[in-house]
Scaffold this active site. Structure first.
Site, PDB file in Angstrom:
ATOM      1  N   GLU A  21      -3.399   7.495  -4.105  1.00 31.68           N
ATOM      2  CA  GLU A  21      -3.054   6.133  -3.269  1.00 31.68           C
ATOM      3  C   GLU A  21      -3.226   5.062  -4.427  1.00 31.68           C
ATOM      4  OE1 GLU A  21      -7.115   4.961  -1.564  1.00 31.68           O
ATOM      5  OE2 GLU A  21      -6.079   4.646   0.281  1.00 31.68           O
ATOM      6  N   TYR A  30       0.878  -1.067  -0.148  1.00 31.57           N
ATOM      7  CA  TYR A  30      -0.039  -0.207   0.058  1.00 31.57           C
ATOM      8  C   TYR A  30       0.823   1.042  -0.158  1.00 31.57           C
ATOM      9  CZ  TYR A  30      -3.123   3.526   1.708  1.00 31.57           C
ATOM     10  OH  TYR A  30      -4.239   4.658   1.888  1.00 31.57           O
TER      11      TYR A  30
END
Lengths: 385, 295
Positions: A196, A108
């Site tokens: 993101e 992530y």
């Protein structure tokens, strides 16, 4: 401003962030099949909607042949995709066709401004692929952060250190820190407000690339990004919001039946709260802005009334720069030129409130003294309708 | 007494010949604000509304001894740069009214102010400014609802500031100073910066703190109150029914994920002993109760 995954990947690729090879977007099944053929006969078909959790909802599928792609795209295009993030559902108008990749581990990565430190922060975790807020709750140590000094920028050693702190496999630290360097450059280059990558994929062949990408652009910076202007059109999910934003009106649709028009974001939010407290359900947030003239007020009323759910409208103005007599004139001309069938409660205070009230006297509009009184009246009228 | 500004504050208007700058210069002069100069590059030497215009803030400071400035220059004419210019010229208080300044610019501006030793305090951007009733006002606050008194008011929202001042004034509660800190995510002065000023001001007996959804400035303010404040504070949070993920008008007002929720803000304030009003109408009574308990 939210942009689609395919647009996000265009933005990222411009700054050198590695992304999977793609054959463009398709809005017909035939185009999707051709795209898969171009990729060599296999491809991933991904619904382009502004929500996460698409995979679980059936918005991401692998096509093993152009014929399969035709079938998949046929069922995906036009479907209402309901995800946990968008339970009301969003219609799929476009699909992205990408090369299939085999992922061996999921990371992530995100970049966003931090309000407390007033710096940009890079967030990294070896536990990618899942909801980062869930990770934050059950294993906060799995998430590493790096605050970027606004005047110095980011150093490579800091990015490597971030990788080590995030427990990225040592063999991939250089590739991942290089990825983050490009990612930060992309964030700065497009004035993003959120970037993101989940997952940042490590593949069976050792590639490190953005398998998915979510990019929000800072709307205040759009004026200096003509290259992003084309994205604005596809950034809206709601037709009334799209129409309002074209007219530069701050409008958010909320789903209830009490239309709301106020001046100032804070007063608008407080008015929504007052309506809810009185037992009603706000249909919208609409801030007319400072110094609104009569014509503007009429335009705003048009936007609010274009929502078929609206059974009544509350106009709450505390005049500072905004003059209550101008607002009153706007409401009166709107009621004369439009066929308005729902009750309208008007509360005017501050600059030229007495003049405004005089203009409204004798009309069918319902005057109110205070905000609480106005909220109570409109809720009563809407419930009686 | 008051905080930040009083009748001696000498104010420059950056962007004085623009539409908004000119209008509000007139409004400030009418209220009694000492507007000593204006800046519009290229119009130095002119006089507007009796106020001399300069080509740069440095020139204006040299000639007028201004110690505060207010910026009306729009975002697309680089309002962020105007803040830095004022700081370099040594202005102690910069009030930036301009809205829609990119977040990345404000990150840079705040870093530069820090690197200069924090000698310049920035209020805003995207704020209505400040008013010390009966003495002076800087910015766009309409003064009719404000009267001198002993309540300090600090707010992220402009129109809510006016509405709440109106409620206070009607209830017989005047104000020392009202500060609109602005609705953007990257503001120069936060609740935690204003609260100690009110705590130290002998004329301020109670404080009303007006927050809204988004960010964690209210929580930080609550922690400060709990640890350091002796004066009573009354809170209000706007946007308690706003849905998550939707930006409510200005860039700062958004609940994203678990952060910025009204529940967390109300809980933090209550934990700090701050009564939180459900409606603005309740605020004056809560202030009166807090003041009575203290005596």
């Amino acid at each position: 401003m939210k942009i689609h995954e395919y647009q996000a990947k265009e933005v990222l690729a411009r700054s050198g962030v590695p992304v999977p090879k793609n054959a463009g977007v398709a809005d017909t099944a035939e185009q999707a099949a051709q795209a898969v053929e171009k990729l060599g006969g296999r491809g991933v078909i991904k619904a382009q909607v502004h929500t996460g959790g698409r995979g679980k909802a059936g918005g991401i599928k692998v096509a093993e042949s152009p014929e399969a792609a035709l079938e998949i795209a046929k069922s995906m295009l036009g479907m209402i995709l309901k995800t946990h993030q968008a339970p009301q559902g969003i219609r799929v108008d476009k699909v992205l066709i990408e090369e299939p990749i085999t992922i061996t581990s999921e990371i992530y990565a995100a970049v966003l401004p931090d309000r407390v430190s007033r710096k940009n922060v890079i967030i990294l975790s070896a536990r990618g692929g899942m909801d980062i807020e869930a990770v934050a709750e059950e294993d906060p140590d799995a998430i590493a952060r790096l605050s970027v000094d606004p005047l110095e920028g980011v150093c490579d050693y800091q990015l490597r250190d971030l990788c080590f702190r995030a427990k990225i496999e040592t063999a991939f630290v250089n590739k991942v820190s290089g990825f983050l360097r490009s990612l930060y450059n992309a964030f700065v280059a497009c004035d993003a407000s959120l970037l993101e990558i989940n997952p940042l994929a490590v593949t069976d062949t050792g590639r490190v690339l953005a398998a998915d990408a979510k990019v929000d652009i800072d709307e205040s910076a759009l004026f200096r990004h003509p290259e992003l202007a084309g994205y604005a059109e596809e950034s809206e999910d709601d037709p009334i919001e799209a129409e309002a934003h074209k007219k530069d009106i701050a409008y958010v649709r909320l789903g209830g039946d009490v239309g709301i028009i106020c001046n100032g974001a804070g007063l608008t939010m407080a008015t929504m709260d007052a309506v809810q407290r009185a037992g009603g359900h706000p249909a919208d947030f609409l801030d007319v802005g400072g110094g609104a003239q009569a014509e503007r007020v009429k335009e705003c009323l048009g936007i609010v009334l274009s929502d078929p759910n609206v059974k009544g409208v509350l106009i709450n103005i505390f005049g500072g720069i905004t003059r209550c007599d101008e607002v009153a004139k706007g409401v009166i001309t709107a009621t004369q030129s439009m066929d308005i069938k729902v009750p309208i409660v008007v509360r005017l205070a501050g600059t030229r409130a007495a003049e405004g009230s005089a203009i409204l006297a004798g009309s069918s509009l319902v005057p109110a003294e205070t905000m609480q009184d106005a909220a109570a009246q409109i809720v009563r009228l809407v419930n009686a309708a | 007494m008051s905080i930040l500004i009083d009748s001696n504050t000498r104010v420059l208007v950056q962007g004085i010949t623009g539409r908004d700058g000119a209008f509000h210069t007139g409004q400030m002069l009418e209220y009694g604000t000492k507007v000593v100069g204006g800046v519009t590059p290229g119009k130095g030497g002119q006089v507007t509304q009796g106020v001399p215009v300069f080509n740069s803030v440095a020139d204006a400071v040299r000639e007028t001894n201004a110690n505060a400035s207010v910026i009306f220059v729009p975002y697309n004419l680089n309002a962020a740069d105007c803040i830095i210019e004022a700081a370099h010229a040594g202005i102690a208080l910069v009030v930036c009214i301009s809205e829609n300044i990119p977040t990345s610019d404000m990150i840079r501006v705040n870093a530069i102010l820090k690197s200069l030793g924090n000698v310049t305090r920035l209020i805003g951007p995207n704020c209505p400014g400040l008013i010390t009733p009966g003495q002076t006002k800087i910015g766009i606050i309409p003064p009719t609802s404000f009267v001198p008194g002993n309540v300090g008011l600090v707010s992220r929202s402009g129109t809510l500031t006016y509405e709440i001042a109106d409620e206070l004034t009607r209830a017989g509660l005047g104000q020392t100073t009202a500060v609109g800190i602005g609705g953007d995510p990257m503001i120069g002065t936060k609740f935690i910066d204003v609260l100690p000023l009110f705590e130290a001001d002998p004329n301020t007996h109670a404080i009303v703190m007006v927050g809204e959804i988004g960010g964690s400035d209210e929580e930080d303010g609550a922690a400060y109150i709990k640890a350091h404040m002796t004066k009573p504070v009354v809170g209000f949070i706007g946007g308690r029914t706003a849905p998550a993920g939707k930006r409510m008008g200005h860039a700062g007002a958004i609940i994203s994920g678990n952060s910025g929720t009204p529940q967390a803000k109300v809980a933090a304030l209550q934990d700090a002993g701050v009564p939180v009003a459900d409606t603005m109408h309740e605020i004056p009574n809560l202030v009166k109760q807090a003041l009575a308990q203290r005596q």
